[in-house]
Write a protein that holds these residues in place. Structure first.
Motif, PDB file in Angstrom:
ATOM      1  N   GLU A 132      -7.528   2.763   2.290  1.00 57.93           N
ATOM      2  CA  GLU A 132      -6.186   3.365   2.206  1.00 57.93           C
ATOM      3  C   GLU A 132      -5.495   2.992   0.762  1.00 57.93           C
ATOM      4  N   ALA A 133      -5.745   1.562   0.398  1.00 50.30           N
ATOM      5  CA  ALA A 133      -5.245   1.138  -0.979  1.00 50.30           C
ATOM      6  C   ALA A 133      -5.868   1.983  -1.975  1.00 50.30           C
ATOM      7  N   ARG A 134      -7.378   1.836  -1.812  1.00 54.48           N
ATOM      8  CA  ARG A 134      -8.325   2.482  -2.745  1.00 54.48           C
ATOM      9  C   ARG A 134      -7.835   3.940  -3.124  1.00 54.48           C
ATOM     10  N   THR A 135      -7.652   4.717  -1.936  1.00 51.01           N
ATOM     11  CA  THR A 135      -7.292   5.976  -2.068  1.00 51.01           C
ATOM     12  C   THR A 135      -5.804   6.425  -2.871  1.00 51.01           C
ATOM     13  N   LEU A 136      -4.965   5.474  -2.243  1.00 49.68           N
ATOM     14  CA  LEU A 136      -3.549   5.413  -2.998  1.00 49.68           C
ATOM     15  C   LEU A 136      -3.754   5.334  -4.795  1.00 49.68           C
ATOM     16  N   LEU A 137      -4.413   4.365  -5.030  1.00 47.32           N
ATOM     17  CA  LEU A 137      -4.600   3.966  -6.445  1.00 47.32           C
ATOM     18  C   LEU A 137      -5.478   4.996  -7.162  1.00 47.32           C
ATOM     19  N   SER A 138      -6.434   5.589  -6.582  1.00 54.48           N
ATOM     20  CA  SER A 138      -7.164   6.826  -7.275  1.00 54.48           C
ATOM     21  C   SER A 138      -6.222   7.922  -7.356  1.00 54.48           C
ATOM     22  N   GLU A 139      -5.625   8.114  -6.380  1.00 57.85           N
ATOM     23  CA  GLU A 139      -4.675   9.295  -6.352  1.00 57.85           C
ATOM     24  C   GLU A 139      -3.387   9.124  -7.300  1.00 57.85           C
ATOM     25  N   ALA A 140      -2.925   8.004  -7.470  1.00 58.64           N
ATOM     26  CA  ALA A 140      -1.939   7.704  -8.207  1.00 58.64           C
ATOM     27  C   ALA A 140      -2.553   7.811  -9.848  1.00 58.64           C
ATOM     28  N   ALA A 141      -3.614   7.339 -10.038  1.00 57.17           N
ATOM     29  CA  ALA A 141      -4.340   7.638 -11.341  1.00 57.17           C
ATOM     30  C   ALA A 141      -4.329   9.043 -11.687  1.00 57.17           C
ATOM     31  N   ALA A 142      -4.785  10.068 -10.586  1.00 53.36           N
ATOM     32  CA  ALA A 142      -4.988  11.436 -11.036  1.00 53.36           C
ATOM     33  C   ALA A 142      -3.611  11.971 -11.005  1.00 53.36           C
ATOM     34  N   ALA A 143      -2.803  11.476 -10.571  1.00 48.78           N
ATOM     35  CA  ALA A 143      -1.336  12.025 -10.912  1.00 48.78           C
ATOM     36  C   ALA A 143      -0.605  11.750 -11.923  1.00 48.78           C
ATOM     37  N   LEU A 144      -0.989  10.697 -12.863  1.00 47.81           N
ATOM     38  CA  LEU A 144      -0.545  10.471 -13.928  1.00 47.81           C
ATOM     39  C   LEU A 144      -0.839  11.577 -15.245  1.00 47.81           C
ATOM     40  N   ALA A 145       0.249  11.530 -15.858  1.00 41.14           N
ATOM     41  CA  ALA A 145      -0.013  12.514 -17.296  1.00 41.14           C
ATOM     42  C   ALA A 145      -0.831  11.549 -18.201  1.00 41.14           C
ATOM     43  N   PRO A 146      -1.313  11.881 -19.158  1.00 44.23           N
ATOM     44  CA  PRO A 146      -1.862  11.098 -20.247  1.00 44.23           C
ATOM     45  C   PRO A 146      -1.032  10.129 -20.894  1.00 44.23           C
ATOM     46  N   ASP A 147      -1.400   8.968 -20.835  1.00 42.47           N
ATOM     47  CA  ASP A 147      -0.653   7.846 -21.426  1.00 42.47           C
ATOM     48  C   ASP A 147       0.575   7.375 -20.306  1.00 42.47           C
ATOM     49  N   GLY A 148       0.371   8.068 -19.006  1.00 37.45           N
ATOM     50  CA  GLY A 148       1.266   7.611 -18.008  1.00 37.45           C
ATOM     51  C   GLY A 148       1.112   6.142 -17.310  1.00 37.45           C
ATOM     52  N   MET A 149       2.151   5.544 -16.954  1.00 43.04           N
ATOM     53  CA  MET A 149       1.772   4.003 -16.427  1.00 43.04           C
ATOM     54  C   MET A 149       2.067   4.105 -14.899  1.00 43.04           C
ATOM     55  N   LEU A 150       1.258   3.224 -14.495  1.00 46.14           N
ATOM     56  CA  LEU A 150       1.354   2.870 -12.791  1.00 46.14           C
ATOM     57  C   LEU A 150       1.857   1.519 -12.955  1.00 46.14           C
ATOM     58  N   PHE A 151       2.893   1.152 -11.941  1.00 42.70           N
ATOM     59  CA  PHE A 151       3.336  -0.370 -11.929  1.00 42.70           C
ATOM     60  C   PHE A 151       3.357  -0.587 -10.453  1.00 42.70           C
ATOM     61  N   VAL A 152       2.419  -1.589 -10.098  1.00 45.39           N
ATOM     62  CA  VAL A 152       2.309  -2.182  -8.717  1.00 45.39           C
ATOM     63  C   VAL A 152       2.856  -3.546  -8.680  1.00 45.39           C
ATOM     64  N   TYR A 153       3.627  -3.864  -7.432  1.00 47.58           N
ATOM     65  CA  TYR A 153       4.524  -5.110  -7.291  1.00 47.58           C
ATOM     66  C   TYR A 153       3.931  -5.457  -5.889  1.00 47.58           C
ATOM     67  N   GLY A 154       3.681  -6.743  -5.626  1.00 48.55           N
ATOM     68  CA  GLY A 154       3.866  -7.311  -4.355  1.00 48.55           C
ATOM     69  C   GLY A 154       3.051  -8.641  -4.181  1.00 48.55           C
ATOM     70  N   PRO A 155       2.923  -9.130  -3.045  1.00 44.29           N
ATOM     71  CA  PRO A 155       2.005 -10.196  -2.793  1.00 44.29           C
ATOM     72  C   PRO A 155       0.536 -10.217  -2.930  1.00 44.29           C
ATOM     73  N   PHE A 156      -0.493 -10.690  -3.519  1.00 37.65           N
ATOM     74  CA  PHE A 156      -1.623 -10.728  -3.698  1.00 37.65           C
ATOM     75  C   PHE A 156      -2.395 -11.989  -3.516  1.00 37.65           C
ATOM     76  N   LEU A 157      -3.716 -11.980  -2.963  1.00 36.37           N
ATOM     77  CA  LEU A 157      -4.178 -13.108  -3.362  1.00 36.37           C
ATOM     78  C   LEU A 157      -4.708 -13.374  -4.709  1.00 36.37           C
ATOM     79  N   ARG A 158      -5.201 -14.614  -5.215  1.00 40.35           N
ATOM     80  CA  ARG A 158      -5.292 -14.978  -6.566  1.00 40.35           C
ATOM     81  C   ARG A 158      -6.743 -15.448  -6.594  1.00 40.35           C
TER      82      ARG A 158
END
Length: 219
Positions: A132-158
């Protein structure tokens, strides 16, 4: 979208208020830090799409801080959609649109929601599965206009590890309820963004062991 998990007090839970409004203590804590970072990086004008807007508190704060962006909040939960619109009604911001239903984990949503100059996602990736996360990010990338920005925030493993005992317990509690969910690794998410043909802008450490990842679609 996010499974209905029994989240601990430290997680992004929401309390019911009056008139359909919901309030998330975590939003009150992280709004100033997210707002300050986005005012540095976000485009000054254009269209902004917020995925899984939750209570609507982020939408109001960010639409206020970024008045040149036309802000579109979304969610899949009816109670949260009502909360978003209630908070928006209180704020009376001309650039904040009524909330709409959108499942950001569903394939194909980028088609009717293309041309976005900014897409914002706060505190969701750890509540959904890796596919689901990979689908979300790929769809978000497709929805961006050229030079558009994606911002993702939350807890992550490092690099595969939790940054604190509290985060390790939180991650374990999520996986105990549903083994398909849990914290995503920062390097995995960066790889998924690159696979979606986005360019990494910055990875920013945030308070309470959270992380912001910013990426841009090439012009």
């Amino acid at each position: 979208m996010p499974r209905r998990l029994n989240l601990p007090d430290s997680a992004s839970v929401a309390d019911a208020g009056t008139g359909g409004r919901m309030h998330a203590p975590s939003a009150a804590r992280n709004i100033p830090h997210i707002r300050d970072l986005l005012t540095q990086y976000a485009p000054a004008t254009g269209r902004a799409l917020e995925l899984a807007s939750g209570t609507g508190e982020h939408a109001v704060a960010l639409a206020c801080a970024l008045p040149g962006l036309e802000w579109q909040p979304t969610d899949v939960d009816e109670a949260r959609l009502r909360s978003i619109d209630a908070h928006a009604g209180d704020a009376g911001l001309a650039n904040l649109r009524p909330a709409i239903t959108l499942d950001a984990t569903a394939p194909g949503w980028s088609g009717p929601h293309g041309g976005q100059d900014l897409i914002v996602l706060v505190n969701l990736l750890h509540l959904i599965s890796t596919p689901e996360a990979r689908t979300l990010l790929s769809e978000a990338a497709a929805a961006l206009a050229p030079d558009g920005m994606l911002f993702v925030y939350g807890p992550f493993l490092r690099d595969g590890a939790a940054t604190s005992d509290g985060d390790a317990r939180f991650d374990a509690s999520l996986r105990a309820q549903d083994p398909e969910v849990g914290f995503k690794d920062d390097w995995d998410v960066i790889d998924w963004l690159h696979n979606a043909w986005l360019e990494l802008i910055a990875v920013v450490e945030m308070p309470a062991n959270n992380l912001s990842i910013l990426a841009r679609k090439p012009a």
